[in-house]
Design an enzyme around this catalytic site. Structure first.
Site, PDB file in Angstrom:
ATOM      1  N   GLU A 159     -56.169  10.252  30.050  1.00  0.00           N
ATOM      2  CA  GLU A 159     -56.745  10.851  31.251  1.00  0.00           C
ATOM      3  C   GLU A 159     -58.153  11.357  30.996  1.00  0.00           C
ATOM      4  OE1 GLU A 159     -57.568  14.203  34.141  1.00  0.00           O
ATOM      5  OE2 GLU A 159     -57.529  14.191  31.948  1.00  0.00           O
TER       6      GLU A 159
ATOM      7  N   ASP B  11     -52.718  13.071  26.599  1.00  0.00           N
ATOM      8  CA  ASP B  11     -53.862  13.246  25.711  1.00  0.00           C
ATOM      9  C   ASP B  11     -54.543  14.584  25.950  1.00  0.00           C
ATOM     10  OD1 ASP B  11     -54.584  12.129  28.254  1.00  0.00           O
ATOM     11  OD2 ASP B  11     -56.626  11.843  27.508  1.00  0.00           O
TER      12      ASP B  11
END
Length: 486
Positions: free
Chosen positions: A146, A79
């Site tokens: 994350e 991400d």
């Protein structure tokens, strides 16, 4: 410009990065990039699995002659932080990142670039797709989410990975080798309010704070950059105290891990006081600009007369909100007593929303000390609860405790010095890396972190150094060739 990016060296890394950046990959919406990685692994005929939370794991056998080396986990997160300038028209859910080259830097057109952690992902993809690079057995771990909770790392079960060594490719200075990081916790304060009618003879203004640098709320917090939410609160508090300013709406900041660059407010003052209010506020703005002149030369604060809003915040609630925001700590709370120039504990007042009868304030507190992390969280909780807010603590994740006796740290440090003639900067960082979380289920795994130089992460000024990416790639390749035997 994507073709120009693809011609940069090392081409194999930049081509994978360009492919990755064509896939929208916001945190908590990683379905498309997960499928992208699954297709990538299967097209290479490599064992590819997706665990129960969405992490992708691709394994590749050792090349000939390195079968007796320890298995290496290469790890990066899929991400990326989605930030854009307010005047940039861009849909992160539908569009790929528009990349540009500016001398030694790759950047994006008004948005975050995604080099954090896309360059790490691309480098791992380059290892997996290579036919001539030497390496031991590889387990490529691509985690999700994350940036907004580390839920991918938290959800990775023990026993899935077999590796002895983990190389986290998420550090943002190419001369740095990470051996520790901060943990974090989210503080969210909410409360409702009654919407009051606009008094007669009122004049409405929109106030805009913009042009701040923003940046990573961990790595950049030591710089003392401006926080748009705190600057806005200072303006509103002064207007309330001296002229009875009343708030209708506030929309400040965006993501919990990005220092707020912009804030917007809609307010009213008594028409009879508007000239004095404007004079006083403009003097305060000039003072704030002078205070931040060196750090924030592009700071802009605009006050524009506008149409009256439909309602304003209940008076008592507004007063409590402004005082709580003033009392709530933002920035560095404590420096490390053990490591020079390392922030131990900090807080970022990341998001402020006042609208439609509800106030919501979001903070991210970081610390390499669990006790000080909770101490600051309790301080913030108290400041907001004193004004009637309901406060929740969530998303807590541990730090990564430094291991100065790490075997892989010694190997990587020595190799860096042999390659470059200078010693690497071995340090813990104030960012949140996934190593601490992964280490909970894999306590015997030896870990280090490194990566290419990336500036302005988590902001539209994010940029990645081209020459540094070449250096990082050569370093990674050399490390894989020199992994110790089992």
């Amino acid at each position: 410009m994507s073709e120009a990016i693809r011609n940069l060296e090392p081409k194999v890394v930049w081509n994978h990065f360009a492919d990755l950046n064509a896939v929208p990959r916001p945190s908590k919406k990683e379905e498309r990039v997960i499928q992208f990685m699954v297709d990538f692994g299967k097209n290479l005929n490599l064992k590819t699995i997706v665990d129960k939370v969405g992490n992708v794991i691709i394994t590749k056998p050792a090349t000939k002659g390195l079968e007796d080396r320890q298995t290496v986990v290469l790890q990066s997160h899929l991400d990326m932080v989605h930030q854009k300038n307010s005047d940039t028209i861009f849909d992160f859910d539908k569009e790929g990142i528009k990349m540009l080259i500016d001398e030694d830097w790759v950047t994006a057109d008004g948005t975050t670039l995604g080099a954090d952690n896309g360059l790490g992902v691309a480098a791992i993809m380059a290892i997996l797709s290579s036919s001539n690079l030497k390496h031991p057995n590889i387990e490529a771990l691509f985690t999700i989410d994350e940036e907004t909770g580390m839920t991918g790392a938290m959800g990775l079960e023990g026993g899935i990975l077999k590796g002895d060594i983990l190389l986290n490719l998420d550090t943002e200075e190419d001369d740095e080798i990470g051996m520790g990081c901060a943990g974090g916790i989210d503080i969210t304060a909410v409360r409702t309010y009654s919407e009051e009618e606009i008094p007669k003879n009122s004049t409405a203004y929109s106030i805009t704070v913009k042009g701040l640098n923003g940046g990573h709320s961990g790595m950049d917090i030591i710089k003392g950059l401006g926080n748009a939410n705190k600057i806005m609160n200072r303006l509103l508090f002064d207007g309330f105290t001296n002229f009875g300013l009343r708030i209708s709406e506030i929309n400040g900041g965006s993501l919990r891990n990005a220092i707020p660059r912009e804030s917007f407010a809609l307010i009213i003052v008594d028409t009879i006081s508007k000239e004095a209010f404007l004079l006083e506020t403009k003097l305060l703005i000039n003072n704030i600009k002078d205070e931040f002149l060196t750090l924030e030369p592009n700071l802009v604060v605009e006050i524009t007369e506008t149409n009256n809003p439909k309602s304003i915040v209940e008076l008592g609630v507004q007063e409590g909100f402004l005082k709580s925001m003033y009392a709530a700590h933002n920035g560095v709370y404590r420096m490390s007593p053990d490591i020079t120039d390392l922030v131990e504990t900090s807080n970022n007042i990341a998001r402020v929303i006042v609208k439609d009868g509800k106030i919501k304030i979001g903070c991210l507190t970081r610390s390499s000390s669990e006790s000080n992390k909770l101490d600051l969280a309790s301080s913030l909780k108290s400041a907001f609860e004193l004004s009637g807010f309901d406060v929740t603590l969530s998303g807590e994740y541990p730090g990564w405790q430094p291991n100065v006796n790490s075997a892989i740290l010694k190997v990587v440090s020595n190799l860096y010095e042999n390659l470059h003639g200078d010693k690497a900067h071995v340090a813990a960082c104030h960012a949140g890396l996934e190593c601490g979380i992964l280490g909970q289920n894999y306590p015997e795994m030896d870990m280090v972190s490194f990566g290419p130089t990336i500036k302005g992460a988590h902001s539209p000024d994010e940029r990645a150094s081209i020459s540094s990416t070449q250096k990082f790639w050569s370093f990674l390749v050399a490390i894989l060739e020199n992994i110790p035997k089992k």
